[in-house]
Design an enzyme around this catalytic site. Sequence first.
Site, PDB file in Angstrom:
ATOM      1  N   LYS A 142      10.877  64.817 -38.213  1.00  0.00           N
ATOM      2  CA  LYS A 142       9.544  64.360 -38.538  1.00  0.00           C
ATOM      3  C   LYS A 142       8.797  65.119 -39.542  1.00  0.00           C
ATOM      4  CE  LYS A 142       6.300  66.062 -35.352  1.00  0.00           C
ATOM      5  NZ  LYS A 142       6.131  67.268 -35.890  1.00  0.00           N
ATOM      6  N   ASP A 199       1.009  64.761 -36.196  1.00  0.00           N
ATOM      7  CA  ASP A 199       2.014  65.980 -35.900  1.00  0.00           C
ATOM      8  C   ASP A 199       2.453  65.911 -34.214  1.00  0.00           C
ATOM      9  OD1 ASP A 199       3.006  68.674 -36.408  1.00  0.00           O
ATOM     10  OD2 ASP A 199       1.683  69.453 -34.939  1.00  0.00           O
ATOM     11  N   HIS A 255       5.493  62.866 -30.392  1.00  0.00           N
ATOM     12  CA  HIS A 255       5.849  63.312 -29.200  1.00  0.00           C
ATOM     13  C   HIS A 255       5.449  62.691 -27.950  1.00  0.00           C
ATOM     14  CE1 HIS A 255       7.759  66.365 -31.875  1.00  0.00           C
ATOM     15  NE2 HIS A 255       6.573  66.846 -31.701  1.00  0.00           N
ATOM     16  N   ARG A 310       0.096  63.231 -16.353  1.00  0.00           N
ATOM     17  CA  ARG A 310      -0.941  63.212 -15.066  1.00  0.00           C
ATOM     18  C   ARG A 310      -0.933  61.696 -14.555  1.00  0.00           C
ATOM     19  NH1 ARG A 310      -3.747  67.268 -12.840  1.00  0.00           N
ATOM     20  NH2 ARG A 310      -3.008  69.251 -13.592  1.00  0.00           N
ATOM     21  N   LYS A 329      -0.347  65.681  -5.842  1.00  0.00           N
ATOM     22  CA  LYS A 329      -1.610  66.161  -4.952  1.00  0.00           C
ATOM     23  C   LYS A 329      -1.772  64.874  -3.727  1.00  0.00           C
ATOM     24  CE  LYS A 329      -3.793  68.561  -8.779  1.00  0.00           C
ATOM     25  NZ  LYS A 329      -4.907  69.139  -8.997  1.00  0.00           N
ATOM     26  N   LEU A 335       7.621  70.946  -6.689  1.00  0.00           N
ATOM     27  CA  LEU A 335       8.795  71.206  -7.055  1.00  0.00           C
ATOM     28  C   LEU A 335       8.926  71.739  -8.313  1.00  0.00           C
ATOM     29  CD1 LEU A 335      12.111  70.653  -6.930  1.00  0.00           C
ATOM     30  CD2 LEU A 335      11.648  68.434  -8.102  1.00  0.00           C
TER      31      LEU A 335
END
Length: 482
Positions: free
Chosen positions: A156, A243, A248, A344, A378, A397
């Site tokens: 990219k 970018d 991504h 998250r 959590k 983990l």
Amino acid sequence: REAGCLSIIVLGASGDLAKKKTFPALFHLFLQGFLQEEDVHIFGYARTKLSDDDLRARIRGYLQKGVSAEQEDVLSRFLQLIKYVSGSYDSADGFQLLNKAISEHEISKNSHPGISRRLFYLALPPSVYPSVCRMIRLYCTNTSDLGGWTRIVVEKPFGKDLNSAEDLSAQLGELFTEEQLYRIDHYLGKELVQNLLVLRFANRLFLPLWNRDNIDNIQIVFREDFGTEGRGGYFDEYGIIRDIIQNHLLQVLCLVAMEKPVSLKPEHIRDEKVKVLQSVLPIKHEEVVLGQYEGYKDDQTVSDSSNTPTFATVVLRIHNERWEGVPFILKAGKALDNRKAEIRIQFKDVPGDIFKCKKQGRNEFVIRLQPLEAMYMKLTLKKPGLEMSTIQSELDLSYGLRYQDVKIPEAYERLILDTIRGDQQHFVRRDELKVAWQIFTPLLHSIDNGELKPIAYKPGSRGPEEADELLARAGYVQTHGY
Ligand code: BG6
């Protein structure tokens, strides 16, 4: 061992990307035995006049830091596989020379051109892709097809908006088939990104939870604690959305949000990714916060009147049965307080809460892509002791602890190996790229024409406060410590 010998041609061999990513990845593949001396030859190609030894010395200089005394010998053997050819990116001479060098190598290995394998890695700015690909097509591809191949790896940015990306795709599409083109998004090579499909579809626990009935909001976050130093010229033309977010973070979103593919075949996986992208609704300006860190424009290569965002929070909404009403908050920024990339997933409040623990926060499942790969959940628990009160705690983990003996491969290592093996699962397909640009192009045009402006933020901060306000409006509830 496959039939024909393998030539890996790194175009832009004297540049930064080749030095920092491509050659180190090739070296690590060699070190682990994935590239065999008897099969492989590596060619560097660039405009700079260099000898084979000059290029080898440059690569050695960069690689040596991470090499142990026992690996010294392997490094020397690896460097001996590299040859250099210099030439321009748009003239026949250089590419004819390159072809001659590759062919000589193939002949020396008794490898018939029809079974030889040629992997061209374009560590170059996209502006030269069309001319370089034309030259490769004209002068450097295999002529007969007895199982040999020519593959092209491109990096990219693939264009700047929908039209320019489509234009580039069309130009490359005239020269090579989709099966020959490998569009790298290196986030798809990261361990915890590759883990997403397994995590989602091989765990009964998550299947019934992964939807709008249970999940309140999802954040996909990229933070860097350094600015655009040394890359200001490039960055100023593109900005943080082009970018990081449009590629991504959007790729990560696809893997988090897509439906279960029919099988693990690359086409089945990519079909599902395209579908989820097609379900993304137009972005609303009130669900966007842009930022630019103070001092960004001090860079000589950045325009004084630059409107380019170095930070953005953008809420995407997916219009389908699984995700209607669940905001996907994509957030990326340069020059922030720390370096981290994470997903998250925040769950909804417990209905009929008898513990009155709502204020402490919600269940959250966090997948940390980097640094220190980890997953943690959590939970609300009883505070240990005589009192009946609640605390927030974590099921944790950490890959560093759990998989101490495993070296997690670099994204580029994995993706180059996939290219050699012909596995396109972790590469971006042309139609996927098109929808990704469709989603962001109207917003990008509004930024480019000054309709939306970035808010200044202090380097080393969390970014503009307005982004936290947007997060709260989208429904995110801060979950406090444990
Ligand atoms: C690149 C961007 O694609 O990814 C850079 O152009 C960014 O601006 C980099 O720094 C981040 O990659 P990683 O793997 O370090 O998170």
